[in-house]
Design a protein around this motif. Structure first.
Motif, PDB file in Angstrom:
ATOM      1  N   CYS A   1      17.600  47.493  50.704  1.00 33.34           N
ATOM      2  CA  CYS A   1      18.761  47.126  51.516  1.00 33.34           C
ATOM      3  C   CYS A   1      18.350  46.929  52.979  1.00 33.34           C
ATOM      4  O   CYS A   1      18.770  45.968  53.638  1.00 33.34           O
ATOM      5  CB  CYS A   1      19.856  48.176  51.397  1.00 33.34           C
ATOM      6  SG  CYS A   1      19.305  49.869  51.777  1.00 33.34           S
ATOM      7  N   HIS A   2      17.536  47.832  53.490  1.00 34.16           N
ATOM      8  CA  HIS A   2      17.077  47.753  54.880  1.00 34.16           C
ATOM      9  C   HIS A   2      16.285  46.469  55.127  1.00 34.16           C
ATOM     10  O   HIS A   2      16.478  45.783  56.135  1.00 34.16           O
ATOM     11  CB  HIS A   2      16.211  48.969  55.190  1.00 34.16           C
ATOM     12  CG  HIS A   2      15.567  48.939  56.534  1.00 34.16           C
ATOM     13  ND1 HIS A   2      14.343  48.325  56.758  1.00 34.16           N
ATOM     14  CD2 HIS A   2      15.956  49.438  57.731  1.00 34.16           C
ATOM     15  CE1 HIS A   2      14.018  48.450  58.022  1.00 34.16           C
ATOM     16  NE2 HIS A   2      14.976  49.131  58.649  1.00 34.16           N
ATOM     17  N   ASP A   3      15.415  46.114  54.191  1.00 28.16           N
ATOM     18  CA  ASP A   3      14.563  44.946  54.369  1.00 28.16           C
ATOM     19  C   ASP A   3      15.332  43.639  54.206  1.00 28.16           C
ATOM     20  O   ASP A   3      14.976  42.630  54.824  1.00 28.16           O
ATOM     21  CB  ASP A   3      13.404  44.985  53.370  1.00 28.16           C
ATOM     22  CG  ASP A   3      12.467  46.156  53.606  1.00 28.16           C
ATOM     23  OD1 ASP A   3      12.497  46.716  54.729  1.00 28.16           O
ATOM     24  OD2 ASP A   3      11.735  46.531  52.678  1.00 28.16           O
ATOM     25  N   TYR A   4      16.361  43.654  53.397  1.00 30.13           N
ATOM     26  CA  TYR A   4      17.100  42.419  53.112  1.00 30.13           C
ATOM     27  C   TYR A   4      18.150  42.117  54.184  1.00 30.13           C
ATOM     28  O   TYR A   4      18.361  40.957  54.550  1.00 30.13           O
ATOM     29  CB  TYR A   4      17.770  42.520  51.743  1.00 30.13           C
ATOM     30  CG  TYR A   4      18.558  41.287  51.375  1.00 30.13           C
ATOM     31  CD1 TYR A   4      17.904  40.117  50.982  1.00 30.13           C
ATOM     32  CD2 TYR A   4      19.946  41.274  51.426  1.00 30.13           C
ATOM     33  CE1 TYR A   4      18.618  38.980  50.658  1.00 30.13           C
ATOM     34  CE2 TYR A   4      20.662  40.144  51.093  1.00 30.13           C
ATOM     35  CZ  TYR A   4      19.997  38.995  50.706  1.00 30.13           C
ATOM     36  OH  TYR A   4      20.703  37.873  50.386  1.00 30.13           O
ATOM     37  N   CYS A   5      18.819  43.139  54.702  1.00 31.61           N
ATOM     38  CA  CYS A   5      19.933  42.922  55.632  1.00 31.61           C
ATOM     39  C   CYS A   5      19.433  42.356  56.964  1.00 31.61           C
ATOM     40  O   CYS A   5      18.526  42.907  57.587  1.00 31.61           O
ATOM     41  CB  CYS A   5      20.679  44.235  55.876  1.00 31.61           C
ATOM     42  SG  CYS A   5      22.058  44.075  57.025  1.00 31.61           S
ATOM     43  N   LEU A   6      20.044  41.271  57.392  1.00 29.62           N
ATOM     44  CA  LEU A   6      19.655  40.607  58.633  1.00 29.62           C
ATOM     45  C   LEU A   6      20.355  41.203  59.851  1.00 29.62           C
ATOM     46  O   LEU A   6      19.999  40.926  60.982  1.00 29.62           O
ATOM     47  CB  LEU A   6      19.979  39.112  58.532  1.00 29.62           C
ATOM     48  CG  LEU A   6      19.520  38.203  59.667  1.00 29.62           C
ATOM     49  CD1 LEU A   6      18.009  38.205  59.778  1.00 29.62           C
ATOM     50  CD2 LEU A   6      20.038  36.781  59.454  1.00 29.62           C
ATOM     51  N   PHE A   7      21.367  42.048  59.620  1.00 32.34           N
ATOM     52  CA  PHE A   7      22.235  42.487  60.710  1.00 32.34           C
ATOM     53  C   PHE A   7      22.071  43.955  61.091  1.00 32.34           C
ATOM     54  O   PHE A   7      22.950  44.549  61.699  1.00 32.34           O
ATOM     55  CB  PHE A   7      23.693  42.188  60.333  1.00 32.34           C
ATOM     56  CG  PHE A   7      23.913  40.728  60.070  1.00 32.34           C
ATOM     57  CD1 PHE A   7      23.987  39.826  61.109  1.00 32.34           C
ATOM     58  CD2 PHE A   7      23.989  40.247  58.774  1.00 32.34           C
ATOM     59  CE1 PHE A   7      24.164  38.471  60.872  1.00 32.34           C
ATOM     60  CE2 PHE A   7      24.155  38.897  58.518  1.00 32.34           C
ATOM     61  CZ  PHE A   7      24.240  38.004  59.572  1.00 32.34           C
ATOM     62  N   SER A   8      20.953  44.538  60.700  1.00 30.17           N
ATOM     63  CA  SER A   8      20.597  45.902  61.117  1.00 30.17           C
ATOM     64  C   SER A   8      21.657  46.936  60.751  1.00 30.17           C
ATOM     65  O   SER A   8      21.894  47.888  61.497  1.00 30.17           O
ATOM     66  CB  SER A   8      20.335  45.942  62.633  1.00 30.17           C
ATOM     67  OG  SER A   8      19.279  45.069  62.975  1.00 30.17           O
ATOM     68  N   VAL A   9      22.289  46.737  59.606  1.00 29.30           N
ATOM     69  CA  VAL A   9      23.263  47.728  59.137  1.00 29.30           C
ATOM     70  C   VAL A   9      22.553  49.037  58.790  1.00 29.30           C
ATOM     71  O   VAL A   9      23.065  50.113  59.060  1.00 29.30           O
ATOM     72  CB  VAL A   9      24.032  47.189  57.911  1.00 29.30           C
ATOM     73  CG1 VAL A   9      24.890  48.290  57.280  1.00 29.30           C
ATOM     74  CG2 VAL A   9      24.907  46.007  58.322  1.00 29.30           C
ATOM     75  N   TYR A  10      21.347  48.917  58.238  1.00 31.27           N
ATOM     76  CA  TYR A  10      20.622  50.092  57.742  1.00 31.27           C
ATOM     77  C   TYR A  10      19.500  50.500  58.691  1.00 31.27           C
ATOM     78  O   TYR A  10      18.965  49.685  59.438  1.00 31.27           O
ATOM     79  CB  TYR A  10      20.015  49.796  56.371  1.00 31.27           C
ATOM     80  CG  TYR A  10      21.041  49.419  55.330  1.00 31.27           C
ATOM     81  CD1 TYR A  10      21.745  50.387  54.621  1.00 31.27           C
ATOM     82  CD2 TYR A  10      21.311  48.075  55.065  1.00 31.27           C
ATOM     83  CE1 TYR A  10      22.683  50.038  53.678  1.00 31.27           C
ATOM     84  CE2 TYR A  10      22.262  47.714  54.109  1.00 31.27           C
ATOM     85  CZ  TYR A  10      22.945  48.701  53.421  1.00 31.27           C
ATOM     86  OH  TYR A  10      23.876  48.352  52.491  1.00 31.27           O
ATOM     87  N   ALA A  11      19.148  51.775  58.626  1.00 29.51           N
ATOM     88  CA  ALA A  11      18.005  52.289  59.374  1.00 29.51           C
ATOM     89  C   ALA A  11      17.234  53.233  58.463  1.00 29.51           C
ATOM     90  O   ALA A  11      17.797  53.815  57.529  1.00 29.51           O
ATOM     91  CB  ALA A  11      18.455  53.014  60.637  1.00 29.51           C
ATOM     92  N   LYS A  12      15.945  53.382  58.744  1.00 29.01           N
ATOM     93  CA  LYS A  12      15.103  54.318  58.006  1.00 29.01           C
ATOM     94  C   LYS A  12      14.796  55.516  58.892  1.00 29.01           C
ATOM     95  O   LYS A  12      14.492  55.365  60.062  1.00 29.01           O
ATOM     96  CB  LYS A  12      13.793  53.647  57.585  1.00 29.01           C
ATOM     97  CG  LYS A  12      13.939  52.586  56.507  1.00 29.01           C
ATOM     98  CD  LYS A  12      12.562  52.038  56.134  1.00 29.01           C
ATOM     99  CE  LYS A  12      12.656  50.996  55.031  1.00 29.01           C
ATOM    100  NZ  LYS A  12      11.316  50.452  54.678  1.00 29.01           N
ATOM    101  N   ALA A  13      14.879  56.684  58.306  1.00 26.72           N
ATOM    102  CA  ALA A  13      14.572  57.899  59.065  1.00 26.72           C
ATOM    103  C   ALA A  13      14.281  59.030  58.098  1.00 26.72           C
ATOM    104  O   ALA A  13      14.890  59.132  57.031  1.00 26.72           O
ATOM    105  CB  ALA A  13      15.744  58.276  59.968  1.00 26.72           C
ATOM    106  N   GLY A  14      13.358  59.890  58.466  1.00 28.16           N
ATOM    107  CA  GLY A  14      13.071  61.072  57.668  1.00 28.16           C
ATOM    108  C   GLY A  14      12.117  60.810  56.524  1.00 28.16           C
ATOM    109  O   GLY A  14      11.851  59.676  56.145  1.00 28.16           O
ATOM    110  N   LYS A  15      11.610  61.889  55.952  1.00 25.81           N
ATOM    111  CA  LYS A  15      10.639  61.804  54.871  1.00 25.81           C
ATOM    112  C   LYS A  15      11.262  62.017  53.503  1.00 25.81           C
ATOM    113  O   LYS A  15      10.655  61.677  52.489  1.00 25.81           O
ATOM    114  CB  LYS A  15       9.530  62.840  55.105  1.00 25.81           C
ATOM    115  CG  LYS A  15       8.724  62.590  56.378  1.00 25.81           C
ATOM    116  CD  LYS A  15       7.627  63.622  56.540  1.00 25.81           C
ATOM    117  CE  LYS A  15       6.816  63.365  57.804  1.00 25.81           C
ATOM    118  NZ  LYS A  15       5.741  64.386  57.973  1.00 25.81           N
TER     119      LYS A  15
END
Length: 234
Positions: free
Chosen positions: A124-138
């Motif tokens: 989802c993070h890689d596909y979305c063009l509008f920065s809806v998602y973020a990655k954080a944590g392990k």
């Protein structure tokens, strides 16, 4: 101590049928005039400090929570940071007007994550063009989050169609597989993900990444602010 009954609606176009209250009353052993009521859960879940939700499930009594789509409600509560995974809470699906979702989009429109299914793969993070998602944590189950929900394009559930674990929920999407109506949706196959992307999925993904790289970050942020402001979602 008798059960506490909570009647939840997800938003303005989440319309419960007339039998919904009697269904919840029968499950909780309570009269309808004693229900706690939470209206527009999707809107409340966007608030960073929502007293209405913070008081839910606050004590150790038995709760019976009723709503049209418990899976969607649970994901919205998780998005708001509310602990609903307690043994003293029973969830009851209530009858609702599914055609209401087809007449208009619910606002605000944004995805929420079913944490019981998310593996943190980042599709989802890689596909979305509008920065809806973020990655954080392990922790894989918490690695991806919905960081900017109002960046989401109203009416677009594309990322949910690509999620290999069917972990994304759009509460106001008309598709039952995406809006939480299906309690245990099937994992998505590679074939179904390719079909969702069209004839040339790799080209589309590459083009999305290229466009993101070409957009000046400050201009992108301002464009997103304008889109939110002038769409009436601010």
């Amino acid at each position: 101590m008798p059960n506490k009954a909570i009647l939840i609606t997800l938003g303005p176009n989440d319309i419960l049928l007339e039998t919904a209250e009697s269904t919840l009353a029968a499950a909780a052993g309570r009269s309808t005039d004693t229900f706690l009521r939470v209206d527009n859960l999707a809107g409340l879940a966007l608030e960073s400090d929502c007293g209405t939700l913070n008081t839910l499930f606050a004590d150790d009594c038995a709760y019976v929570a009723g709503c049209s789509r418990p899976r969607a409600a649970q994901a919205l509560l998780s998005h708001a940071g509310i602990d609903w995974q307690k043994p003293n809470i029973t969830w009851v699906p209530l009858p609702y007007d599914s055609d209401a979702l087809k007449r208009e989009y619910g606002v605000p429109w944004y995805p929420v994550i079913d944490r019981s299914r998310c593996t943190g793969c980042g599709t989802c993070h890689d596909y979305c063009l509008f920065s809806v998602y973020a990655k954080a944590g392990k922790d894989p189950a918490q690695r991806v989050r919905v960081a900017r929900p109002l960046n989401c394009k109203t009416g677009c559930p594309a990322c949910a169609r690509l999620c290999p674990e069917s972990a994304l929920i759009f509460p106001f999407c008309q598709d039952a597989e995406l809006n939480g109506s299906v309690a245990d949706p099937a994992r998505r196959t590679r074939e179904s993900m390719i079909e969702a992307l069209g004839d040339d999925p790799m080209r589309i993904l590459a083009e999305r990444r290229r466009k993101r790289q070409l957009i000046d970050s400050s201009k992108f942020e301002q464009a997103e602010k304008d889109r939110i402001t002038y769409s009436g979602l601010s």
